[in-house]
Enzyme design. Structure first.
Site, mmCIF file in Angstrom:
data_model
loop_
_atom_site.group_PDB
_atom_site.id
_atom_site.type_symbol
_atom_site.label_atom_id
_atom_site.label_comp_id
_atom_site.label_asym_id
_atom_site.label_seq_id
_atom_site.Cartn_x
_atom_site.Cartn_y
_atom_site.Cartn_z
ATOM 1 C CG HIS A 44 72.250 -73.400 61.350
ATOM 2 N ND1 HIS A 44 71.253 -72.848 61.965
ATOM 3 C CD2 HIS A 44 71.526 -74.471 60.429
ATOM 4 C CE1 HIS A 44 69.966 -73.611 61.946
ATOM 5 N NE2 HIS A 44 70.353 -74.710 60.812
ATOM 6 C CG ASP A 46 71.452 -78.344 60.948
ATOM 7 O OD1 ASP A 46 72.645 -77.814 60.992
ATOM 8 O OD2 ASP A 46 70.633 -77.564 61.519
ATOM 9 C CD GLU A 47 67.025 -76.311 60.328
ATOM 10 O OE1 GLU A 47 65.730 -76.601 60.355
ATOM 11 O OE2 GLU A 47 67.780 -75.762 60.777
ATOM 12 C CB VAL A 48 72.765 -76.437 53.758
ATOM 13 C CG1 VAL A 48 73.369 -75.706 52.964
ATOM 14 C CG2 VAL A 48 73.718 -76.876 55.095
#
Ligand SMILES: *[C@@H]1O[C@H](CO)[C@@H](O)[C@H](O)[C@H]1NC(C)=O
Ligand SMILES: *[C@@H]1O[C@H](CO)[C@@H](O)[C@H](O)[C@H]1NC(C)=O
Ligand SMILES: *[C@@H]1O[C@H](CO)[C@@H](O)[C@H](O)[C@H]1NC(C)=O
Ligand SMILES: *[C@@H]1O[C@H](CO)[C@@H](O)[C@H](O)[C@H]1NC(C)=O
Length: 527
Positions: A267, A320-322
């Site tokens: 992100h 998150d969401e790496v």
């Protein structure tokens, strides 16, 4: 499609009509969120046109003016711009409020005492309501509760307080009651953020989680790395560091903590607009380059600047969401990983743990999204709070491992999910499946999340409210006083929604999904 929608709206509309027709004109208990203990009588008191604030017996000097400001705000909210006529039916005139605060300290932070008592006697001369609290922030909650006892009477044109005497004792069930805003997907001007903060105080939420930056834009000035905000959407869609200081001070004066987030290492695409060496490569632009010391220097610079602005105990480091594919497809980084005997999952863990150490070095405890726990929970700093967002169930595992947790499961508490109903917000229980009292204490609370992909200034408030208020009662009110049957709560929540509207907050109708326009002409109390 339209047909199904209409039928359902009609059904809810009828339900509302039936439930609300009896309740709008009666006194009833209309407080939101419901306090821990409430007793009341049947006398009506009349407001003086010159309500006085007294602080007899208080240890709190109010040198910063927090109390005086809150009192004036409360009076304005209650009078709601009506012209008050100073003719009283009898002598039961309320002269003002006496506020006794025990602690002289007005530093806001996590876990401070927010309890209060509020007594409104039915008789006395002069007649004063009495608030007693350990901290100024408990007293602010009491003033909010007090404001919800008072109504403008359209016949006598005076403000009345019904059902005196009142005795209320109140304190929150959870110390962390949050709302997330996202200023990367859409920029939110400073006055809009302040109006969100104002509206939070009406339902006693106490943490504004500011998801400041993300892939799409980097709106905030970072003095240590002045090119970072080159990643803003435009020249004007930015916050100076002084804006951030102003927002934090504004929030703190109202009892709202500001939790800053920088989400790393994923992100982060916008970070490289100003410093392209943060990107793995020109064509593969996130997560932050794990092999480059500069990535950690920049995080250190940001958190060093943050520590002068954001005084909350915690900083949020995302995690998150790496998607690590850019690390393995960029030869330089792949080689670095190999040289350090790491695969990409090891690299993710290495990055998150190093960022945690940097945050700790600046005096922060850390909040990380739950993937960090799911992937390497046993390696996280003991000063980590795990932030749930995927389905339910992780809180149970987190607290069993002795870490702290905040609940935000997306199926129930994501405000950008317009199909998530207020009923779901109300019934989402943070302690589900957690019975051990020591483990229950590790659940600090919860947070509703207003992700910004599909909202901006034009519709943020109506997407937040009234659903966030349903969660606010879940987080504030003692478990045994929460409504078991939602029919018992509709009319009170509808009343609170109308109160928000009266205070200028664009809270959407309760009926239907999040953020639906009113389906028909009609009273606010029935929509
Ligand atoms: C407003 O005041 C009138 C006159 O004092 C009183 O009869 C009436 O009950 C009040 N209305 C409400 C809704 O309290
Ligand atoms: C991860 O990123 C790569 C490269 O940007 C992309 O091709 C791939 O679809 C992404 N994977 C997931 C699961 O999103
Ligand atoms: C990475 O290496 C670790 C051992 O260091 C191993 O447990 C893990 O399964 C590996 N992950 C991947 C995606 O290869
Ligand atoms: C709680 O436990 C029940 C029974 O094991 C399970 O079905 C449910 O998914 C759990 N809920 C959460 C939120 O963990």
């Amino acid at each position: 499609m339209a047909c199904i929608w209409d039928t359902r709206t009609l059904h809810f509309g009828l339900l509302f009509g039936i439930l609300l027709s009896f309740s709008v004109t009666t006194n009833g208990l209309k407080l939101w969120p419901m306090p821990k203990l409430v007793n009341y009588g049947s006398e009506t008191l009349y407001w003086s046109t010159n309500m006085q604030l007294r602080t007899d017996g208080s240890n709190y000097a109010d040198s910063s003016g927090i109390l005086k400001e809150a009192f004036e705000r409360m009076v304005n909210l209650i009078e709601a711009d009506h012209i008050i006529e100073a003719k009283f039916a009898n002598s039961s005139v309320l002269a003002g409020v006496n506020v006794v605060v025990h602690s002289p300290d007005d530093t806001l932070n996590f876990g401070i005492d927010e309890s209060y008592t509020l007594n409104v006697p039915a008789k006395g001369s002069p007649l004063y309501a009495k608030i007693e609290a350990n901290t100024i922030f408990g007293a602010l909650h009491a003033l909010e509760t007090f404001s919800q006892l008072c109504y403008f009477n359209f016949t006598s044109k005076v403000v009345e307080l019904h059902a005196a005497p009142w005795t209320i004792y109140d304190l929150p069930r959870f110390p962390y009651r949050g709302l997330l805003i996202d200023t990367s997907r859409h920029y939110l001007p400073v006055p809009v953020i302040k109006s969100v903060i104002d509206s939070m105080t009406y339902s006693k939420l106490n943490v504004l989680h500011w998801h400041i930056v993300d892939d799409q834009s980097f709106p905030i000035e970072i003095p240590s790395y002045p090119k970072l905000w080159d990643g803003a959407y435009s020249y004007t869609e930015r916050y100076t560091i002084n804006d951030a200081i102003d927002i934090v001070k504004y929030a703190e004066r109202k009892g709202v903590n500001v939790l800053a987030e920088i989400d790393v290492p994923g992100h982060t695409l916008s970070w490289g607009v100003g410093y392209s060496s943060l990107w793995p490569s020109k064509s593969c632009r996130e997560p932050l380059d794990v092999s480059n010391e500069f990535s950690f220097k920049v995080i250190d610079g940001i958190l060093s600047d943050f520590s002068k602005v954001f005084k909350f105990k915690f900083v949020h480091l995302g995690g998150d969401e790496v998607n690590t594919s850019c690390w393995t497809t960029t030869p330089r980084i792949k080689e670095w990983l190999n040289n350090h005997h790491m695969n990409e999952s090891d690299g993710y863990r290495y990055f998150v743990l190093r960022a945690q150490q940097i945050a700790l070095s600046h005096g922060y405890d850390i909040i990380n999204w739950e993937e960090t726990f799911n992937n390497f929970g046993d390696k996280l700093s003991p000063r980590t709070v795990v932030h749930n967002w995927l389905g339910g169930g992780v809180a149970q595992k987190v607290v069993a491992d002795g870490l702290r947790c905040i609940v935000s499961n997306q199926d129930k508490w994501y405000l950008d999910h317009l199909d998530a109903t207020w009923e779901g917000f109300y019934t989402n229980e943070p302690l589900t499946n957690i019975t051990n009292p020591a483990q229950q204490k590790l659940v600090l609370g919860g947070e509703v999340c207003m992700w910004g992909e599909h909202i901006d200034t034009s519709d943020i408030q109506q997407t937040i409210w009234p659903r966030a208020a349903a969660a606010a009662e879940r987080l504030w009110t003692p478990f045994d006083k929460l409504a078991k049957d939602l029919k018992d709560v509709i009319s009170r929540l509808a009343h609170f929604r109308c109160l928000l509207n009266q205070r200028g907050v664009q809270a959407a109708p309760l009926i239907g999904n999040g953020r639906e326009a009113p389906s028909d002409p009609g009273s606010c109390y029935k929509q």
